[in-house]
Design an enzyme around this catalytic site. Structure first.
Site, mmCIF file in Angstrom:
data_model
loop_
_atom_site.group_PDB
_atom_site.id
_atom_site.type_symbol
_atom_site.label_atom_id
_atom_site.label_comp_id
_atom_site.label_asym_id
_atom_site.label_seq_id
_atom_site.Cartn_x
_atom_site.Cartn_y
_atom_site.Cartn_z
ATOM 1 N N GLY A 1 12.717 23.278 -21.660
ATOM 2 C CA GLY A 1 11.638 24.266 -21.707
ATOM 3 C C GLY A 1 11.929 25.365 -22.717
ATOM 4 O O GLY A 1 11.508 26.510 -22.553
ATOM 5 N N SER B 1 8.285 19.748 -23.759
ATOM 6 C CA SER B 1 7.581 18.614 -23.167
ATOM 7 C C SER B 1 6.308 18.326 -23.943
ATOM 8 O O SER B 1 6.091 17.227 -24.428
ATOM 9 C CB SER B 1 7.266 18.936 -21.706
ATOM 10 O OG SER B 1 6.427 17.973 -21.169
ATOM 11 N N SER C 1 14.619 31.545 -9.276
ATOM 12 C CA SER C 1 13.614 32.619 -9.192
ATOM 13 C C SER C 1 13.919 33.449 -7.946
ATOM 14 O O SER C 1 14.480 32.933 -6.968
ATOM 15 C CB SER C 1 12.218 32.007 -9.042
ATOM 16 O OG SER C 1 11.314 32.967 -8.526
ATOM 17 N N TYR D 1 6.716 26.136 -5.048
ATOM 18 C CA TYR D 1 7.552 26.738 -6.100
ATOM 19 C C TYR D 1 8.805 27.357 -5.482
ATOM 20 O O TYR D 1 9.922 27.125 -5.951
ATOM 21 C CB TYR D 1 6.724 27.799 -6.831
ATOM 22 C CG TYR D 1 7.447 28.508 -7.954
ATOM 23 C CD1 TYR D 1 7.573 27.914 -9.211
ATOM 24 C CD2 TYR D 1 7.991 29.778 -7.773
ATOM 25 C CE1 TYR D 1 8.225 28.564 -10.245
ATOM 26 C CE2 TYR D 1 8.642 30.440 -8.807
ATOM 27 C CZ TYR D 1 8.758 29.829 -10.041
ATOM 28 O OH TYR D 1 9.406 30.472 -11.063
ATOM 29 N N LYS E 1 12.776 26.315 -6.109
ATOM 30 C CA LYS E 1 13.755 27.264 -6.662
ATOM 31 C C LYS E 1 14.901 27.516 -5.685
ATOM 32 O O LYS E 1 16.033 27.772 -6.097
ATOM 33 C CB LYS E 1 13.051 28.566 -7.043
ATOM 34 C CG LYS E 1 12.042 28.401 -8.191
ATOM 35 C CD LYS E 1 12.728 27.941 -9.471
ATOM 36 C CE LYS E 1 11.787 27.872 -10.657
ATOM 37 N NZ LYS E 1 12.466 27.466 -11.894
HETATM 38 P P1 NAP Z 1 6.515 29.343 -19.596
HETATM 39 O O1 NAP Z 1 6.447 30.316 -20.702
HETATM 40 O O2 NAP Z 1 5.266 28.845 -18.972
HETATM 41 O O3 NAP Z 1 7.400 28.114 -20.081
HETATM 42 C C1 NAP Z 1 7.547 26.955 -19.307
HETATM 43 C C2 NAP Z 1 8.370 25.969 -20.081
HETATM 44 O O4 NAP Z 1 8.598 24.818 -19.236
HETATM 45 C C3 NAP Z 1 7.704 25.475 -21.365
HETATM 46 O O5 NAP Z 1 8.650 25.442 -22.386
HETATM 47 C C4 NAP Z 1 7.262 24.057 -21.010
HETATM 48 O O6 NAP Z 1 7.339 23.160 -22.111
HETATM 49 C C5 NAP Z 1 8.346 23.675 -20.027
HETATM 50 N N1 NAP Z 1 7.951 22.524 -19.219
HETATM 51 C C6 NAP Z 1 6.874 22.385 -18.389
HETATM 52 N N2 NAP Z 1 6.862 21.140 -17.875
HETATM 53 C C7 NAP Z 1 7.928 20.487 -18.399
HETATM 54 C C8 NAP Z 1 8.465 19.188 -18.265
HETATM 55 N N3 NAP Z 1 7.889 18.247 -17.497
HETATM 56 N N4 NAP Z 1 9.597 18.884 -18.936
HETATM 57 C C9 NAP Z 1 10.187 19.785 -19.737
HETATM 58 N N5 NAP Z 1 9.719 21.023 -19.946
HETATM 59 C C10 NAP Z 1 8.617 21.374 -19.258
HETATM 60 O O7 NAP Z 1 7.349 29.917 -18.360
HETATM 61 P P2 NAP Z 1 8.584 30.913 -18.308
HETATM 62 O O8 NAP Z 1 8.132 32.145 -17.632
HETATM 63 O O9 NAP Z 1 9.271 30.998 -19.610
HETATM 64 O O10 NAP Z 1 9.505 30.141 -17.249
HETATM 65 C C11 NAP Z 1 10.750 29.548 -17.591
HETATM 66 C C12 NAP Z 1 11.542 29.331 -16.312
HETATM 67 O O11 NAP Z 1 11.793 30.589 -15.681
HETATM 68 C C13 NAP Z 1 10.810 28.480 -15.277
HETATM 69 O O12 NAP Z 1 11.708 27.621 -14.632
HETATM 70 C C14 NAP Z 1 10.278 29.503 -14.305
HETATM 71 O O13 NAP Z 1 10.085 28.976 -13.024
HETATM 72 C C15 NAP Z 1 11.399 30.526 -14.330
HETATM 73 N N6 NAP Z 1 11.008 31.854 -13.860
HETATM 74 C C16 NAP Z 1 10.027 32.553 -14.501
HETATM 75 C C17 NAP Z 1 9.676 33.815 -14.017
HETATM 76 C C18 NAP Z 1 8.621 34.658 -14.667
HETATM 77 O O14 NAP Z 1 8.264 35.705 -14.094
HETATM 78 N N7 NAP Z 1 8.099 34.299 -15.834
HETATM 79 C C19 NAP Z 1 10.330 34.333 -12.911
HETATM 80 C C20 NAP Z 1 11.315 33.583 -12.283
HETATM 81 C C21 NAP Z 1 11.655 32.342 -12.782
HETATM 82 P P3 NAP Z 1 6.039 22.662 -22.943
HETATM 83 O O15 NAP Z 1 5.232 23.903 -23.255
HETATM 84 O O16 NAP Z 1 6.632 22.020 -24.139
HETATM 85 O O17 NAP Z 1 5.311 21.708 -22.048
#
Ligand code: NAP
Length: 235
Positions: A9, A34, A130, A143, A147
Site C-alpha cells: 500500500g 494494488s 489502528s 475493521y 486491526k
Molecule cells: P489510503 O490512503 O486509502 O491507502 C490505502 C492503501 O492500501 C493504498 O495504497 C491501496 O493501494 C492499498 N490497498 C488497498 N487494497 C489493497 C490490496 N488488496 N493489496 C495491496 N494494497 C492495497 O489509506 P491510509 O490512510 O494511507 O491507510 C494506510 C494504512 O494505515 C491502512 O492499513 C489503514 O488501515 C491504516 N490506518 C489508517 C488510519 C487513518 O486515519 N488514515 C488510522 C489508523 C490506521 P492502491 O491504491 O494501489 O489500490
C-alpha cells in the site's frame, strides 16, 4: 549496502510517507500497490525505488514479488481498507474481503518474506494496525477486528522469530489525514478533533517517523510492541 524495504500500500497516504522516509534513511524501497500503478510509479521515480504490483490478497502477486525481491530486509504491512456501517448490515463478502486484505494479506506477505529473513538471520517487520484495533470502533467492527488481529499476530510472530534475529512490531495510528478519512464532513472532523488531546490531526509523516524508528538500530532491543501514534486519543 542499502537495506531493501517493501511497503505494501505504498501508493496510499500513509504508505507513501513511509516510502519517502525509508528512502531518505537510505533504503532501496519497493513501492507496493494494488490498483494505483501511476501513483506508485511516480513515487518510485521520485525516491529512486521501484513500483511493485502487490495485491496482498493475491497469492500469485505475493509469489511474484518474492521472486523479484529475494533479499528483503524490511517489510511494512501497511495495505488496508476500511468498511463503515452497522455490523449486521455489512455483507459477508465485504467483510471477508476486508479480512483478506487487512489481516490475511499481512500474514501471507509476512509468511513469504520472513523465510528470506530467517535464512539471513536478520530483518524487521512492521504492521500498521489502528487505535480501533486496541479499543474497538462502533460502525467499524470488521475493521477493528482485523486491526486487533494484527496486534495478536505481531506479538506471536515476534516471539517465534526473535531467535532468528528478526524483530516484529506494530504501529497503531489514531486519526491520520488521508484518503481513508476523506468521507468525514467538516462538522464530523471538528467533533473528532475535540477528542484528540494534542488538538491536531495526525499526518502521514507521524506514522512514517514511528516506522523509521522501529526499523532502525535505535530500536534493536524492541520487538512485539505496539507503538501508538494518536495524539493522545487512546492512552
Ligand atoms: P489510503 O490512503 O486509502 O491507502 C490505502 C492503501 O492500501 C493504498 O495504497 C491501496 O493501494 C492499498 N490497498 C488497498 N487494497 C489493497 C490490496 N488488496 N493489496 C495491496 N494494497 C492495497 O489509506 P491510509 O490512510 O494511507 O491507510 C494506510 C494504512 O494505515 C491502512 O492499513 C489503514 O488501515 C491504516 N490506518 C489508517 C488510519 C487513518 O486515519 N488514515 C488510522 C489508523 C490506521 P492502491 O491504491 O494501489 O489500490
Amino acid at each position: 549496502m542499502p537495506k531493501t524495504a517493501i511497503v505494501t500500500g505504498g501508493s496510499g497516504g500513509i504508505g507513501s510517507a513511509i516510502c519517502r522516509r525509508l528512502a531518505a534513511d537510505g533504503c532501496f524501497v519497493y513501492v507496493g500497490y494494488s490498483s494505483s500503478a501511476a501513483k506508485a510509479g511516480a513515487l518510485a521515480d521520485e525516491i529512486g525505488g521501484k513500483a511493485l504490483k502487490l495485491d496482498v490478497s493475491s497469492p500469485s502477486d505475493i509469489e511474484a514479488a518474492a521472486k523479484m525481491c529475494s533479499c528483503t530486509d524490511i517489510l511494512v504491512n501497511n495495505a488496508g481498507v476500511s468498511e463503515i456501517g452497522l455490523f449486521h448490515c455489512i455483507p459477508d463478502e465485504r467483510s471477508r474481503r476486508l479480512m483478506e486484505i487487512n489481516l490475511i494479506g499481512a500474514m501471507n506477505c509476512s509468511r513469504t518474506f520472513v523465510k528470506q529473513m530467517i535464512a539471513r538471520k536478520s530483518g524487521c517487520i512492521v504492521n500498521i494496525s489502528s487505535m480501533w484495533g486496541q479499543t474497538g470502533a462502533s460502525c467499524e467492527v470488521d475493521y477493528s477486528a482485523s486491526k486487533a488481529g494484527l496486534i495478536g499476530f505481531t506479538k506471536a510472530l515476534a516471539k517465534e522469530v526473535a531467535p532468528s534475529g528478526i524483530r516484529v512490531n506494530c504501529v497503531s495510528p489514531g486519526f491520520i489525514m488521508t484518503e481513508m478519512n476523506s468521507h468525514f464532513s467538516d462538522e464530523d472532523l471538528a467533533l473528532i478533533r475535540e477528542d484528540i488531546p494534542l488538538g491536531i490531526f495526525g499526518e502521514p509523516r507521524h506514522v512514517a517517523d514511528a516506522v523509521a524508528f522501529l526499523v532502525s538500530t535505535q530500536a534493536e532491543y524492541i520487538t512485539g510492541q505496539v507503538l501508538a501514534v494518536n495524539g493522545g486519543m487512546v492512552i
